[in-house]
Every structure is written in C-alpha cells, then in structure tokens.
Design a protein around this motif. Structure first.
Motif, short mmCIF file in Angstrom:
data_model
loop_
_atom_site.label_atom_id
_atom_site.label_comp_id
_atom_site.label_asym_id
_atom_site.label_seq_id
_atom_site.Cartn_x
_atom_site.Cartn_y
_atom_site.Cartn_z
N ALA A 11 57.83 10.19 61.34
CA ALA A 11 57.92 9.69 62.92
C ALA A 11 59.36 9.25 63.37
O ALA A 11 60.35 9.00 64.02
N ILE A 12 60.07 8.76 61.90
CA ILE A 12 61.40 8.13 61.91
C ILE A 12 62.44 8.66 61.30
O ILE A 12 64.15 8.60 61.58
N GLN A 13 62.18 10.58 61.20
CA GLN A 13 62.73 11.28 60.70
C GLN A 13 64.33 11.31 61.49
O GLN A 13 65.25 11.16 60.87
N HIS A 14 63.99 11.27 62.48
CA HIS A 14 64.64 11.94 63.48
C HIS A 14 65.95 10.62 63.67
O HIS A 14 67.05 11.16 63.85
N TYR A 15 65.83 9.53 63.96
CA TYR A 15 66.67 8.61 64.32
C TYR A 15 67.31 8.17 62.57
O TYR A 15 68.56 8.07 63.13
N LYS A 17 68.37 10.70 61.44
CA LYS A 17 69.46 12.29 60.85
C LYS A 17 70.54 11.63 62.20
O LYS A 17 71.26 12.05 62.18
N THR A 18 69.84 11.37 63.71
CA THR A 18 70.59 10.61 64.25
C THR A 18 71.90 9.89 63.69
O THR A 18 73.16 9.62 63.98
N ALA A 19 71.34 8.94 62.70
CA ALA A 19 71.67 7.66 61.99
C ALA A 19 73.03 8.34 61.26
O ALA A 19 74.66 8.77 61.36
N THR A 20 72.74 9.79 60.56
CA THR A 20 73.52 10.16 59.31
C THR A 20 74.25 10.50 60.61
O THR A 20 76.09 10.92 59.80
N ARG A 34 69.93 3.28 61.95
CA ARG A 34 68.72 3.39 61.15
C ARG A 34 67.88 1.60 61.32
O ARG A 34 66.93 1.52 60.81
N LEU A 35 68.73 0.53 61.70
CA LEU A 35 67.38 -1.13 61.61
C LEU A 35 66.49 -0.35 62.85
O LEU A 35 65.32 -0.94 62.34
N TYR A 36 66.18 0.47 63.97
CA TYR A 36 64.91 0.68 64.55
C TYR A 36 63.91 1.77 64.02
O TYR A 36 63.22 1.35 63.76
N ALA A 37 65.27 3.07 62.89
CA ALA A 37 63.98 3.20 61.92
C ALA A 37 63.15 1.98 61.07
O ALA A 37 62.26 2.85 60.81
#
Lengths: 157, 28
Positions: A11-15, A17-20, A34-37
């Motif tokens: 579930a945190i994968q997309h966040y 990816k957005t960080a990257t 990344r903090l949210y993830a």
C-alpha cells in the motif's frame, strides 16, 4: 537504497515511487512522501522482521536527509505543511485546467493521480481539512475516470 | 513460557524503539 518492499507493505509503494520521482525536482516533497510511507507502513506492520528492517532502513535515510539539509520546510513541519499543500494544489490545478479544456491524456491522469496521493500525505500533519478531503477524493475519482475512458476509447464528459 | 514472554517483551521493545525514533525524527 531500501531493501525490497515486503508484500504486506504494498500500500505504500506508490508513495515511495512519488518520492523517488521528486528527488531532484522537489526534495521537500520526497521527504514528506517517505515520511508518510514510513508512518503508514509502521501502522500496517512493524512486527515482522522483514518490515522492521525496511522501516529501520527508511528511518535511517530520513534521519540522514534531515541532518544534512538546511531546508526550513523539512525542519519545520508548519512550513512543510504549507509547502506540501501548495505543491499538491499546483498539481491538482494543472490537471483540473487540462480537464476543463478537454485535453485528456495520460499526463492528466498521472497528475490527478499524483495530486490525490499528495493530498493523502498531508495527513502526516493532522486531520485533513474539508476542502482538501474533497479535492483528494475528486482527484482520485477523476484519475480513475479519465483512465477508464482513455482505455475504452471514450471521450470523458 | 518465559522464553515466549521474553520474546514478546523484546519485540515490543523494538516496536517502541521504532515509534520513538519516528517521534524524535519529527522533532529534530
């Protein structure tokens, strides 16, 4: 680099990816994604050894980023919240303008989708305001709707 | 039982450590 993402943390994968995607464009956005993830990942599973290793590695990275940056938006969460709200709204308004001008393409879908996720990350600062919650739901719905239309060869209304 | 108890205590200690580190990170 992070260890492979344990399946239970999908579930945190997309966040992440957005960080990257924002590492060079906007490191403040990367930091809060990344903090949210991390925060969400810990809520999902912080017991299993593979998740613990993942969280510790991500935590090490965020601590390093925070020590090495002089960005006020990273050090002061009030400034960080304003930065993230402005950025999320900018992405949302870009997609909304394109949508209202009937310019439908993958880029608009991606922008609505990203805006929806950026609105999600604002929850690290506390409960979302009514307006942000409304935009969050609308952005996600629009991304899915335009994606479906493009896939089926239909014109979004 | 004592081994189970120790494992549980160790696991919860590690969990607390993660939460504490997260809280500390945000206050840094």
């Amino acid at each position: 680099s992070l260890p492979p993402l344990p399946p239970q943390l999908k579930a945190i994968q997309h966040y992440l990816k957005t960080a990257t995607e924002h590492d060079k464009r906007d490191p403040v956005v990367s930091y809060y994604c990344r903090l949210y993830a991390l925060q969400n990942g810990m809520e999902i599973d912080k017991k299993s050894p593979e998740c613990r290793v993942f969280h510790v590695t991500l935590m090490d990275y965020l601590e390093k980023v925070k020590k090495e940056t002089d960005s006020e938006a990273v050090h002061n969460e009030v400034v960080g919240q304003a930065h993230m709200e402005n950025y999320a709204l900018k992405v949302f308004l870009y997609a909304d303008n394109e949508d209202r001008a009937s310019r439908f393409n993958k880029n608009v879908v991606k922008s609505f989708y990203t805006a929806g996720m950026l609105f999600d990350t604002l929850s690290v600062f506390g409960e979302l305001s009514e307006d942000i919650e409304k935009n969050r739901k609308y952005a996600k719905w629009k991304a899915a709707y335009i994606h479906r239309c493009l896939k089926n060869g239909e014109t979004p209304v | 039982p004592s081994t189970v108890g120790q494992s549980t205590a160790a696991a919860s200690g590690e969990q607390d450590e993660l939460s504490q580190r997260l809280a500390k990170l945000r206050q840094m």
